[in-house]
Motif scaffolding. Structure first.
Motif, PDB file in Angstrom:
ATOM      1  N   HIS A  82       0.844  -1.199   0.000  1.00 44.06           N
ATOM      2  CA  HIS A  82       0.000   0.000   0.000  1.00 44.06           C
ATOM      3  C   HIS A  82       0.878   1.248   0.000  1.00 44.06           C
ATOM      4  O   HIS A  82       1.733   1.409   0.868  1.00 44.06           O
ATOM      5  N   ARG A  83       0.647   2.123  -0.972  1.00 41.38           N
ATOM      6  CA  ARG A  83       1.453   3.342  -1.089  1.00 41.38           C
ATOM      7  C   ARG A  83       0.634   4.603  -0.850  1.00 41.38           C
ATOM      8  O   ARG A  83       1.011   5.686  -1.289  1.00 41.38           O
ATOM      9  N   GLY A  84      -0.482   4.442  -0.151  1.00 44.61           N
ATOM     10  CA  GLY A  84      -1.313   5.598   0.148  1.00 44.61           C
ATOM     11  C   GLY A  84      -2.651   5.530  -0.567  1.00 44.61           C
ATOM     12  O   GLY A  84      -2.832   4.789  -1.535  1.00 44.61           O
TER      13      GLY A  84
ATOM     14  N   LEU B  52      -6.210   2.333  -5.452  1.00 41.43           N
ATOM     15  CA  LEU B  52      -6.953   1.646  -6.507  1.00 41.43           C
ATOM     16  C   LEU B  52      -6.004   1.028  -7.524  1.00 41.43           C
ATOM     17  O   LEU B  52      -6.159  -0.136  -7.910  1.00 41.43           O
ATOM     18  N   TYR B  53      -4.998   1.783  -7.934  1.00 44.06           N
ATOM     19  CA  TYR B  53      -4.028   1.276  -8.912  1.00 44.06           C
ATOM     20  C   TYR B  53      -3.262   0.083  -8.348  1.00 44.06           C
ATOM     21  O   TYR B  53      -3.094  -0.943  -9.017  1.00 44.06           O
TER      22      TYR B  53
ATOM     23  N   TYR C 187      -0.227  -7.346  -4.846  1.00 49.88           N
ATOM     24  CA  TYR C 187      -0.714  -6.428  -3.811  1.00 49.88           C
ATOM     25  C   TYR C 187      -0.523  -7.023  -2.417  1.00 49.88           C
ATOM     26  O   TYR C 187      -0.335  -6.302  -1.442  1.00 49.88           O
ATOM     27  N   LEU C 188      -0.584  -8.349  -2.340  1.00 46.76           N
ATOM     28  CA  LEU C 188      -0.345  -9.034  -1.069  1.00 46.76           C
ATOM     29  C   LEU C 188       1.161  -9.193  -0.863  1.00 46.76           C
ATOM     30  O   LEU C 188       1.879  -9.598  -1.771  1.00 46.76           O
TER      31      LEU C 188
ATOM     32  N   LEU D 299     -17.018   2.028  -9.761  1.00 46.02           N
ATOM     33  CA  LEU D 299     -17.448   0.645  -9.978  1.00 46.02           C
ATOM     34  C   LEU D 299     -16.378  -0.337  -9.509  1.00 46.02           C
ATOM     35  O   LEU D 299     -16.676  -1.321  -8.815  1.00 46.02           O
ATOM     36  N   VAL D 300     -15.134  -0.070  -9.885  1.00 46.37           N
ATOM     37  CA  VAL D 300     -14.037  -0.949  -9.476  1.00 46.37           C
ATOM     38  C   VAL D 300     -13.901  -0.963  -7.953  1.00 46.37           C
ATOM     39  O   VAL D 300     -13.749  -2.023  -7.332  1.00 46.37           O
ATOM     40  N   THR D 301     -13.981   0.220  -7.353  1.00 46.18           N
ATOM     41  CA  THR D 301     -13.888   0.310  -5.895  1.00 46.18           C
ATOM     42  C   THR D 301     -15.028  -0.449  -5.223  1.00 46.18           C
ATOM     43  O   THR D 301     -14.823  -1.156  -4.231  1.00 46.18           O
ATOM     44  N   SER D 302     -16.236  -0.321  -5.774  1.00 47.13           N
ATOM     45  CA  SER D 302     -17.395  -1.015  -5.212  1.00 47.13           C
ATOM     46  C   SER D 302     -17.216  -2.524  -5.270  1.00 47.13           C
ATOM     47  O   SER D 302     -17.557  -3.239  -4.326  1.00 47.13           O
ATOM     48  N   LEU D 303     -16.668  -3.013  -6.376  1.00 45.43           N
ATOM     49  CA  LEU D 303     -16.464  -4.454  -6.526  1.00 45.43           C
ATOM     50  C   LEU D 303     -15.378  -4.965  -5.584  1.00 45.43           C
ATOM     51  O   LEU D 303     -15.491  -6.058  -5.023  1.00 45.43           O
TER      52      LEU D 303
END
Length: 235
Positions: free
Chosen positions: A82-84, A89-90, A97-98, A163-167
């Protein structure tokens, strides 16, 4: 060999999702992304892989060294790359990401201490998630339909990102309170902004979006009140 795993995810993201653990590509078990976990793996294991999710999963690996076999115990901390908030999202779209880190026993005990202190709230239902998804779809679809509207590309970007965030967060039931508040408030502001970019020419489209946004705010406040009542009862 004993595998000790502690997950510490920023803002409580994915905290209650299952994480599969593989020893040399053989499934050994699964854990949730919260708290301490102890799993027994074969003594001759060379590579431990952690996998979060089923479709396009996040994966990370830990390679064992000779000293690990002597101790017969491994300590691993799981976190997110996580970079902030600005890049969240990116970053979440990447399969790496893990993140896994092999730790000493002392570092393992301290791992994620700051995250554990964050206040978690439990979402009783999916009302806010469903509404965010519905509003995002409305904005996305009508931004495509309104080809003659010069401002529709801005609405398209808002709809797509929302939409991406919601999913990504659709199945989250326990979240960090501060993160949940920021996410909902930011979404509400973006939805209102999207109304300014769309033409109100399809059966009161803008009013429908604003109505759903108002409902989103109501459900958001309802979730906060429910958790406050729960905390008072527990106290």
């Amino acid at each position: 060999m004993i595998l000790n795993v502690k997950a510490s995810f920023v803002y409580g993201w994915f905290s209650f999702r299952n994480i599969s653990i593989y020893a040399d590509n053989i499934l050994c078990g699964s854990i949730t992304g919260t708290g301490k976990n102890v799993i027994e793996i074969p003594h001759n294991t060379k590579v431990i892989k952690f996998e979060l999710g089923k479709i396009y999963p996040y994966t990370t690996t830990v390679y064992l060294k000779p000293e690990d076999y002597d101790l017969n115990e491994v300590f691993v901390g799981l976190s997110l790359n996580h970079r902030g908030i600005a890049l969240a999202l990116y970053d979440s779209l990447k399969t790496n990401y893990l993140k896994s880190t092999k730790l000493s026993e002392q570092d393992y005990m301290l791992f994620g201490k700051n995250v554990d202190d964050e206040q978690l709230i439990e979402l009783k239902n999916y009302k806010t998630s469903i509404l965010m998804l519905l509003i995002s779809l409305l904005i996305l679809v009508f931004s495509v339909v309104q080809q003659n509207n010069d401002l529709s590309p801005f609405a398209f970007l808002i709809g797509l990102s929302s939409l991406v965030t919601s999913l990504v967060y659709f199945r989250e039931r326990k979240v960090v309170k501060s993160n949940y508040m920021v996410r909902i408030i930011a979404s509400v502001l973006l939805f209102i902004l999207a109304v300014c970019f769309l033409e109100n020419s399809y059966m009161y489209l803008n009013w429908i979006i604003l109505l759903f946004t108002a409902l989103l705010v109501m459900f958001f406040i309802e979730n906060l009140k429910d958790n406050n009542k729960t905390n008072i009862k527990e106290a």
